[in-house]
Write a protein that holds these residues in place. Structure first.
Motif, short mmCIF file in Angstrom:
data_model
loop_
_atom_site.label_atom_id
_atom_site.label_comp_id
_atom_site.label_asym_id
_atom_site.label_seq_id
_atom_site.Cartn_x
_atom_site.Cartn_y
_atom_site.Cartn_z
N ILE A 39 43.94 27.79 33.86
CA ILE A 39 44.38 28.45 35.02
C ILE A 39 44.83 29.70 34.67
N GLY A 40 44.29 30.87 35.23
CA GLY A 40 44.78 32.23 34.83
C GLY A 40 45.78 32.59 35.96
N ALA A 41 46.95 32.92 35.39
CA ALA A 41 47.86 33.34 36.48
C ALA A 41 48.20 35.03 36.37
N PHE A 42 48.33 35.55 37.47
CA PHE A 42 48.25 37.07 37.47
C PHE A 42 49.73 37.46 38.37
N ALA A 43 50.22 38.33 37.61
CA ALA A 43 51.77 38.90 38.31
C ALA A 43 51.86 40.26 38.32
N ALA A 44 52.31 40.70 39.45
CA ALA A 44 52.56 42.19 39.86
C ALA A 44 53.61 42.82 38.81
N SER A 45 53.35 44.14 38.50
CA SER A 45 54.35 44.76 37.43
C SER A 45 55.24 45.40 38.20
N GLY A 46 55.27 45.42 39.44
CA GLY A 46 56.23 46.13 40.42
C GLY A 46 55.98 47.48 40.65
N ASP A 47 56.72 47.92 41.73
CA ASP A 47 56.27 49.15 42.35
C ASP A 47 57.16 50.46 42.35
N PRO B 178 47.57 50.99 61.94
CA PRO B 178 47.33 52.24 61.55
C PRO B 178 47.65 52.69 59.97
N TYR B 179 47.80 51.94 58.90
CA TYR B 179 48.16 52.04 57.93
C TYR B 179 47.46 51.33 56.74
N PHE B 180 47.56 51.89 55.55
CA PHE B 180 46.80 51.09 54.38
C PHE B 180 47.98 50.18 53.79
N ILE B 181 47.49 49.14 52.83
CA ILE B 181 48.31 48.19 52.32
C ILE B 181 48.05 48.60 50.71
N GLY B 182 49.12 48.93 50.07
CA GLY B 182 48.96 49.18 48.75
C GLY B 182 49.98 48.43 47.78
N GLY B 183 50.40 48.95 46.57
CA GLY B 183 51.19 48.29 45.77
C GLY B 183 50.53 47.48 44.55
N THR B 184 51.47 47.12 43.58
CA THR B 184 50.76 46.30 42.63
C THR B 184 50.68 44.70 43.26
N SER B 185 51.11 44.42 44.55
CA SER B 185 50.95 43.38 45.31
C SER B 185 49.42 43.34 45.81
N ALA C 86 47.16 45.41 43.76
CA ALA C 86 46.07 45.22 42.55
C ALA C 86 46.27 43.94 42.08
N THR C 87 47.13 43.16 42.10
CA THR C 87 47.02 41.92 41.54
C THR C 87 46.11 40.78 42.09
N PRO C 88 46.09 40.72 43.55
CA PRO C 88 44.87 39.76 43.97
C PRO C 88 43.43 40.51 43.90
N LEU C 89 43.43 41.65 43.79
CA LEU C 89 42.18 42.33 43.44
C LEU C 89 41.71 41.99 42.00
N THR C 90 42.69 42.02 41.17
CA THR C 90 42.31 41.72 39.64
C THR C 90 41.65 40.28 39.66
N ALA C 91 42.68 39.33 40.22
CA ALA C 91 42.55 37.98 40.40
C ALA C 91 41.07 37.50 41.01
N GLY C 92 40.76 38.49 42.05
CA GLY C 92 39.26 38.26 42.82
C GLY C 92 38.20 38.68 41.91
N MET C 93 38.38 39.76 40.96
CA MET C 93 37.45 40.23 40.20
C MET C 93 36.98 39.23 39.11
N THR C 94 38.29 38.79 38.52
CA THR C 94 37.93 37.80 37.51
C THR C 94 37.17 36.42 38.10
N THR C 95 37.66 36.07 39.22
CA THR C 95 36.97 34.86 39.86
C THR C 95 35.51 34.97 40.10
N THR C 96 35.21 36.32 40.46
CA THR C 96 33.84 36.73 40.79
C THR C 96 33.02 36.47 39.51
N ILE C 97 33.72 36.96 38.31
CA ILE C 97 33.08 37.00 37.02
C ILE C 97 32.76 35.65 36.64
N GLN C 98 34.19 34.71 36.81
CA GLN C 98 33.85 33.41 36.52
C GLN C 98 32.70 32.64 37.14
#
Length: 223
Positions: A35-43, A171-178, A180-192
Motif C-alpha cells: 500500500i503506497g502512502a503519500f503525504a503533503a510536505s506542507g505549504d 471563482p478560484y483555483f485550488i493548489g498547495g501540496t494538498s 500535489a499529493t493526490p495528483l501524485t497518488a493518482g498518477m501512480t495509480t494510473t501507472i499501476q
C-alpha cells in the motif's frame, strides 16, 4: 494525506515523539502490504508559522507524516510557459514564496528519522549540519537524516485545479501540496493500472524507493 504536524512540536514539553514511532509502525505495515502512502510536505516553505502564532522562536522543521521513511513525501512545483525563439517552452520550478502568494513547498531534514536507503544511494545534499531549537535547548543533527520531499507535483494555485461545490465552480483555483499529493497518488495509480493491464505482476506500493532507484541507475531520465 494532506494533514500533518511539525516534528518539533512532538519534542515540546511534554514530549510525545514516541507517537511518531507509533504512526511509523502503521506506515511500515502498509508498505509491507504493498500500500503506497503519500503525504503533503506542507505549504509554508522553510517557515514554521504555527510557532509564530504563539510568539515562540522555534526553528523550522519538516511536516510529519511526510517525513516518515515509509511514506512518499510530496512537495510542490509551479508551471509556466516562456517563449524563446518563437517556440513555447513549458517550465517547471519549485513552488516558492513570492509577494503575491506567501506560501511555498515545505521541505527540509527530519529531526527523528534517518535517511532512507534510496536517499543514501543517491547521496542527497545536506546544506546545514545542525539546527538549534532555542525553546527546547536542543541541537538537532541533520546530516544523515531523512530529507523531505521525495517527489513534487503542481501546487501553485495559479496553475491549480478547479473544484465543483454543489454543482458550482467557485471563482478560484485550488493548489498547495494538498493538491500535489493526490495528483501524485493518482498518477501512480494510473501507472499501476497500466502494469496490471499488460499482465505485469508488479505492485508499486511505496513509490519513493522505486523513484530513487530510477534516478540512481538512469539519472538522465526525466522523473
Amino acid at each position: 494525506m494532506s494533514w500533518g504536524s511539525w516534528e518539533d512540536m512532538f519534542y515540546y514539553p511534554p514530549p510525545s515523539y514516541n507517537l511518531l514511532y507509533g504512526y511509523d509502525e502503521i506506515f511500515m505495515q502498509a508498505a509491507a502490504e504493498g500500500i503506497g502512502a503519500f503525504a503533503a510536505s506542507g505549504d509554508w516553505g522553510a517557515y514554521d508559522v504555527q510557532w509564530f502564532a504563539f510568539n515562540m522562536p522555534m526553528e523550522p522543521s519538516v511536516l510529519y507524516p511526510a517525513s516518515d521513511p515509509w511514506v512518499t513525501g510530496v512537495g510542490g512545483t509551479e508551471l509556466f510557459a516562456q517563449f524563446i525563439g518563437g517556440y513555447a517552452q513549458r517550465m517547471e520550478t519549485a513552488w516558492n514564496w513570492n509577494p503575491f502568494i506567501v506560501w511555498g513547498s515545505g521541505g527540509g531534514y527530519s529531526f527523528t528519522f534517518t535517511e532512507t536507503p534510496g536517499q543514501k544511494l543517491i547521496s542527497i545534499p545536506y546544506q546545514v549540519q545542525y539546527v538549534y531549537e532555542p525553546d527546547l535547548g536542543i541541537w538537532f543533527n541533520t546530516v544523515g537524516m531523512r530529507g523531505v520531499p521525495d517527489i513534487a507535483a503542481d501546487a501553485d494555485p495559479y496553475t491549480g485545479v478547479f473544484i465543483v461545490l454543489n454543482g458550482v465552480i467557485p471563482p478560484y483555483f485550488i493548489g498547495g501540496t494538498s493538491l500535489a499529493t493526490p495528483l501524485t497518488a493518482g498518477m501512480t495509480t494510473t501507472i499501476q493500472s497500466y502494469l496490471y493491464g499488460t499482465g505485469t505482476d508488479y505492485t508499486i506500493g511505496d513509490l519513493a524507493p522505486s523513484m530513487y532507484l530510477v534516478y540512481h541507475y538512469m539519472p538522465s531520465e526525466p522523473t
